[in-house]
Design an enzyme around this catalytic site. Structure first.
Site, short mmCIF file in Angstrom:
data_model
loop_
_atom_site.label_atom_id
_atom_site.label_comp_id
_atom_site.label_asym_id
_atom_site.label_seq_id
_atom_site.Cartn_x
_atom_site.Cartn_y
_atom_site.Cartn_z
N ALA A 1 -0.65 -6.82 2.00
CA ALA A 1 0.60 -7.06 1.26
C ALA A 1 1.68 -6.08 1.72
CB ALA A 1 0.35 -6.92 -0.24
N CYS B 1 2.47 5.03 8.02
CA CYS B 1 3.87 5.41 8.16
C CYS B 1 4.05 6.88 7.77
CB CYS B 1 4.80 4.50 7.36
SG CYS B 1 4.62 4.62 5.59
#
Length: 182
Positions: free
Chosen positions: A25, A144
């Site tokens: 997601a 990230c």
């Protein structure tokens, strides 16, 4: 830049592969995988956060993805499915230090406990994914975050515990670290 992870999966148009997106997601990378495969093969798109599944399902529908199976399951428990995958993408949930430039609140909203929690979960996830990888399969691990605890140390954990795991060169960017020690 997030699309580079999908590019590194070495997917080609129409390949009949079984691919796992371990933390799928909202679905940007999953839809990119489907595009690269031209809706062939099978994509298992997993996410443990049921609140995020609606965005995943919306994006798969919006992009006319026809080869995805969505599962609300923890990536660390993927082995319970008793499936083997040709390719695995683990864009692991992290502290998101890499988005500080976009979201200044990240600078002060995370602490060392968050870092440790994420790192421990990432180690479980990468092990689970590696165990579900077919021989000669390819797994991409990315975050990230720029913290070594969420990147190099997680990869080093896998390399230390699984002698058959190895680092492959990247097609894009600069070569990363091939080992890490505190």
């Amino acid at each position: 830049s997030s699309c580079i992870a999908v590019e590194e999966l070495e997917l080609q148009d129409g390949q009949d592969l079984v691919v796992l997106d371990m933390a799928a997601a909202p679905g940007g990378k999953t839809t990119h995988i489907a595009q690269k495969l031209n809706n062939k093969g099978i994509i298992f798109a997993c996410d443990s956060n049921s609140n995020r599944l609606s965005s995943l399902l919306f994006n798969l529908s919006r992009c006319f993805v026809q080869n995805a199976i969505v599962l609300n399951t923890k990536a660390e428990e993927i082995n319970k499915l008793e499936l083997q995958f040709d390719r695995i993408l683990l864009d692991a949930p992290c502290t998101c230090e890499g988005i500080i430039m976009k979201d200044k609140s990240r600078k002060k909203s995370r602490n060392l406990e968050d870092l440790e929690t994420c790192s421990n979960r990432q180690k479980k996830m990468i092990e689970s994914g590696f165990k579900a990888l077919k021989p000669n399969g390819l797994m991409i691990y990315c975050t990230c975050s720029f913290a070594p605890e969420e990147n190099e140390m997680v990869v080093q954990h896998l390399l230390s515990d699984y002698k058959e795991a190895k680092i492959e060169p990247l097609s894009y960017g600069m070569n990363g670290l091939t080992s890490f020690s505190k």
